[in-house]
Design a protein around this motif. Structure first.
Motif, PDB file in Angstrom:
ATOM      1  N   PHE A  48       0.820  -1.209   0.000  1.00 28.04           N
ATOM      2  CA  PHE A  48       0.000   0.000   0.000  1.00 28.04           C
ATOM      3  C   PHE A  48       0.857   1.264   0.000  1.00 28.04           C
ATOM      4  CE2 PHE A  48      -3.663  -2.611   1.773  1.00 28.04           C
ATOM      5  CZ  PHE A  48      -4.382  -2.576   0.588  1.00 28.04           C
ATOM      6  N   ILE A  49       1.986   1.241   0.687  1.00 25.57           N
ATOM      7  CA  ILE A  49       2.897   2.391   0.632  1.00 25.57           C
ATOM      8  C   ILE A  49       3.437   2.538  -0.793  1.00 25.57           C
ATOM      9  CG2 ILE A  49       5.113   3.324   1.441  1.00 25.57           C
ATOM     10  CD1 ILE A  49       4.439   1.959   4.178  1.00 25.57           C
ATOM     11  N   GLY A  50       3.780   1.424  -1.410  1.00 21.19           N
ATOM     12  CA  GLY A  50       4.240   1.447  -2.792  1.00 21.19           C
ATOM     13  C   GLY A  50       3.190   1.973  -3.751  1.00 21.19           C
ATOM     14  N   ASP A  51       1.918   1.817  -3.380  1.00 14.67           N
ATOM     15  CA  ASP A  51       0.817   2.321  -4.208  1.00 14.67           C
ATOM     16  C   ASP A  51       0.449   3.768  -3.883  1.00 14.67           C
ATOM     17  OD1 ASP A  51       0.617  -0.040  -5.627  1.00 14.67           O
ATOM     18  OD2 ASP A  51      -1.062  -0.816  -4.449  1.00 14.67           O
ATOM     19  N   HIS A  78      10.902   0.077   9.322  1.00 13.43           N
ATOM     20  CA  HIS A  78      11.937   1.114   9.380  1.00 13.43           C
ATOM     21  C   HIS A  78      13.229   0.534   9.940  1.00 13.43           C
ATOM     22  CE1 HIS A  78      14.025   4.615  11.222  1.00 13.43           C
ATOM     23  NE2 HIS A  78      13.721   5.148  10.055  1.00 13.43           N
ATOM     24  N   ALA A  79      13.130  -0.208  11.030  1.00 17.16           N
ATOM     25  CA  ALA A  79      14.309  -0.822  11.645  1.00 17.16           C
ATOM     26  C   ALA A  79      14.979  -1.811  10.695  1.00 17.16           C
ATOM     27  CB  ALA A  79      13.929  -1.522  12.951  1.00 17.16           C
ATOM     28  N   GLY A  80      14.195  -2.430   9.812  1.00 21.22           N
ATOM     29  CA  GLY A  80      14.728  -3.374   8.844  1.00 21.22           C
ATOM     30  C   GLY A  80      15.264  -2.727   7.585  1.00 21.22           C
ATOM     31  N   GLY A  81      15.231  -1.390   7.537  1.00 19.16           N
ATOM     32  CA  GLY A  81      15.773  -0.690   6.381  1.00 19.16           C
ATOM     33  C   GLY A  81      14.882  -0.698   5.159  1.00 19.16           C
ATOM     34  N   LEU A  82      13.593  -0.979   5.341  1.00 20.03           N
ATOM     35  CA  LEU A  82      12.669  -1.052   4.212  1.00 20.03           C
ATOM     36  C   LEU A  82      11.806   0.197   4.058  1.00 20.03           C
ATOM     37  CD1 LEU A  82      11.535  -4.724   4.845  1.00 20.03           C
ATOM     38  CD2 LEU A  82      13.132  -3.928   3.095  1.00 20.03           C
ATOM     39  N   LEU A  83      11.813   1.046   5.075  1.00 19.15           N
ATOM     40  CA  LEU A  83      10.889   2.167   5.124  1.00 19.15           C
ATOM     41  C   LEU A  83      11.560   3.371   5.750  1.00 19.15           C
ATOM     42  CD1 LEU A  83       7.818   2.960   4.835  1.00 19.15           C
ATOM     43  CD2 LEU A  83       7.561   2.170   7.184  1.00 19.15           C
ATOM     44  N   GLU A  84      11.286   4.543   5.176  1.00 18.03           N
ATOM     45  CA  GLU A  84      11.735   5.811   5.767  1.00 18.03           C
ATOM     46  C   GLU A  84      10.513   6.541   6.300  1.00 18.03           C
ATOM     47  OE1 GLU A  84      13.623   7.871   2.572  1.00 18.03           O
ATOM     48  OE2 GLU A  84      15.453   6.679   2.719  1.00 18.03           O
ATOM     49  N   ARG A  85      10.721   7.254   7.412  1.00 12.27           N
ATOM     50  CA  ARG A  85       9.654   8.073   7.992  1.00 12.27           C
ATOM     51  C   ARG A  85      10.174   9.494   8.127  1.00 12.27           C
ATOM     52  NH1 ARG A  85       8.390   4.533  13.261  1.00 12.27           N
ATOM     53  NH2 ARG A  85      10.629   4.806  13.415  1.00 12.27           N
ATOM     54  N   GLN A  86       9.409  10.448   7.592  1.00  8.44           N
ATOM     55  CA  GLN A  86       9.818  11.846   7.654  1.00  8.44           C
ATOM     56  C   GLN A  86       8.669  12.679   8.197  1.00  8.44           C
ATOM     57  OE1 GLN A  86      10.831  12.699   3.609  1.00  8.44           O
ATOM     58  NE2 GLN A  86      12.682  11.454   3.649  1.00  8.44           N
ATOM     59  N   ALA A  87       8.996  13.593   9.096  1.00 13.66           N
ATOM     60  CA  ALA A  87       7.966  14.470   9.659  1.00 13.66           C
ATOM     61  C   ALA A  87       7.404  15.370   8.564  1.00 13.66           C
ATOM     62  CB  ALA A  87       8.550  15.319  10.781  1.00 13.66           C
ATOM     63  N   LEU A  99       9.099   4.088   0.888  1.00 14.07           N
ATOM     64  CA  LEU A  99       9.941   2.909   0.800  1.00 14.07           C
ATOM     65  C   LEU A  99      11.378   3.310   0.498  1.00 14.07           C
ATOM     66  CD1 LEU A  99       7.644   0.629  -1.395  1.00 14.07           C
ATOM     67  CD2 LEU A  99       7.995   0.482   1.083  1.00 14.07           C
ATOM     68  N   THR A 100      12.310   2.601   1.102  1.00  8.09           N
ATOM     69  CA  THR A 100      13.721   2.770   0.752  1.00  8.09           C
ATOM     70  C   THR A 100      13.969   1.992  -0.545  1.00  8.09           C
ATOM     71  OG1 THR A 100      14.365   0.779   1.949  1.00  8.09           O
ATOM     72  CG2 THR A 100      14.374   2.874   3.210  1.00  8.09           C
ATOM     73  N   ALA A 101      15.178   2.081  -1.065  1.00  4.69           N
ATOM     74  CA  ALA A 101      15.524   1.299  -2.254  1.00  4.69           C
ATOM     75  C   ALA A 101      15.314  -0.192  -1.977  1.00  4.69           C
ATOM     76  CB  ALA A 101      16.965   1.579  -2.673  1.00  4.69           C
ATOM     77  N   GLU A 102      15.707  -0.643  -0.789  1.00  2.74           N
ATOM     78  CA  GLU A 102      15.507  -2.051  -0.422  1.00  2.74           C
ATOM     79  C   GLU A 102      14.020  -2.365  -0.296  1.00  2.74           C
ATOM     80  OE1 GLU A 102      16.568  -5.928   0.189  1.00  2.74           O
ATOM     81  OE2 GLU A 102      17.827  -4.267  -0.478  1.00  2.74           O
ATOM     82  N   GLY A 103      13.246  -1.430   0.222  1.00  2.00           N
ATOM     83  CA  GLY A 103      11.801  -1.617   0.316  1.00  2.00           C
ATOM     84  C   GLY A 103      11.167  -1.732  -1.063  1.00  2.00           C
ATOM     85  N   ARG A 104      11.644  -0.924  -2.014  1.00  6.70           N
ATOM     86  CA  ARG A 104      11.137  -1.014  -3.382  1.00  6.70           C
ATOM     87  C   ARG A 104      11.498  -2.367  -4.006  1.00  6.70           C
ATOM     88  NH1 ARG A 104      12.583   4.258  -2.994  1.00  6.70           N
ATOM     89  NH2 ARG A 104      14.582   4.001  -4.071  1.00  6.70           N
ATOM     90  N   ARG A 105      12.696  -2.857  -3.708  1.00  9.52           N
ATOM     91  CA  ARG A 105      13.081  -4.200  -4.203  1.00  9.52           C
ATOM     92  C   ARG A 105      12.158  -5.270  -3.618  1.00  9.52           C
ATOM     93  NH1 ARG A 105      18.150  -1.827  -4.277  1.00  9.52           N
ATOM     94  NH2 ARG A 105      18.688  -2.346  -2.135  1.00  9.52           N
ATOM     95  N   ALA A 106      11.821  -5.126  -2.346  1.00 10.46           N
ATOM     96  CA  ALA A 106      10.919  -6.095  -1.713  1.00 10.46           C
ATOM     97  C   ALA A 106       9.536  -6.047  -2.359  1.00 10.46           C
ATOM     98  CB  ALA A 106      10.821  -5.827  -0.207  1.00 10.46           C
ATOM     99  N   VAL A 107       9.023  -4.847  -2.628  1.00  8.77           N
ATOM    100  CA  VAL A 107       7.718  -4.715  -3.280  1.00  8.77           C
ATOM    101  C   VAL A 107       7.771  -5.296  -4.691  1.00  8.77           C
ATOM    102  CG1 VAL A 107       6.054  -3.042  -4.210  1.00  8.77           C
ATOM    103  CG2 VAL A 107       6.853  -2.831  -1.850  1.00  8.77           C
ATOM    104  N   ASP A 108       8.852  -5.046  -5.401  1.00  7.34           N
ATOM    105  CA  ASP A 108       9.008  -5.652  -6.733  1.00  7.34           C
ATOM    106  C   ASP A 108       8.977  -7.175  -6.627  1.00  7.34           C
ATOM    107  OD1 ASP A 108       9.168  -3.150  -7.919  1.00  7.34           O
ATOM    108  OD2 ASP A 108      11.367  -3.182  -8.099  1.00  7.34           O
TER     109      ASP A 108
END
Length: 157
Positions: A48-51, A78-87, A99-108
């Motif tokens: 859903f974040i990827g969408d 976030h702790a797993g390096g798959l997601l960034e959170r910004q205020a 999503l981080t680059a690794e998060g995008r790879r996971a979604v792919d």
């Protein structure tokens, strides 16, 4: 019990069994490419974040979960390096999710696994039959709700 006998079972039970099998197949495919640690809730959250959903509140609303539960899932991602959170600039209480680059790879990898699962279904019943099933499922899933429909749900549209 043969597949024909199983076809006589309760439709709700068959749908639940299909959903469970799809999830197991998807998670199995993910484990072969290094994402076996992701839970179904984490995987849905990332999809859903990827969408385009980018706040805990949006995700909680879409998934029918509490914001606390989604916050915990996002903290793990976030702790797993798959997601960034910004205020958010306008409201510091809101965190935008990306999503981080690794998060995008996971979604792919999830999307690729989804294609593989769908192909297995096509191989089993044929593309035409699966097309009829998809049309029937969509018609029911997105039909107007009745007065007795429970408010608890996962929103896919």
């Amino acid at each position: 019990m043969s597949p024909v006998d199983r076809a006589e079972q309760d439709l709700g039970m068959l749908l639940a069994a299909c959903c469970e099998r799809i999830v197991r197949n998807l998670l199995g495919e993910l484990s072969t490419v290094g994402y076996g640690h992701l839970t179904p809730s984490q995987s849905l959250t990332m999809l859903f974040i990827g969408d385009g959903l980018d706040t805990v509140t949006q995700l909680a609303d879409r998934l029918g979960m509490t914001t606390q539960a989604i916050s915990k899932i996002c903290a793990t991602l976030h702790a797993g390096g798959l997601l960034e959170r910004q205020a958010a600039v306008a409201d510091g209480r809101v965190r935008h999710l990306q999503l981080t680059a690794e998060g995008r790879r996971a979604v792919d990898a999830m999307r690729t696994a989804g294609v593989a699962v769908e192909q297995a279904w096509v191989d089993l019943v044929g593309a035409d039959t699966l097309g009829v099933v998809r049309t029937a499922l969509a018609a029911f899933a997105f039909a107007p709700e009745t007065a007795t429909t429970s408010p608890v749900h996962i929103r896919f549209a």
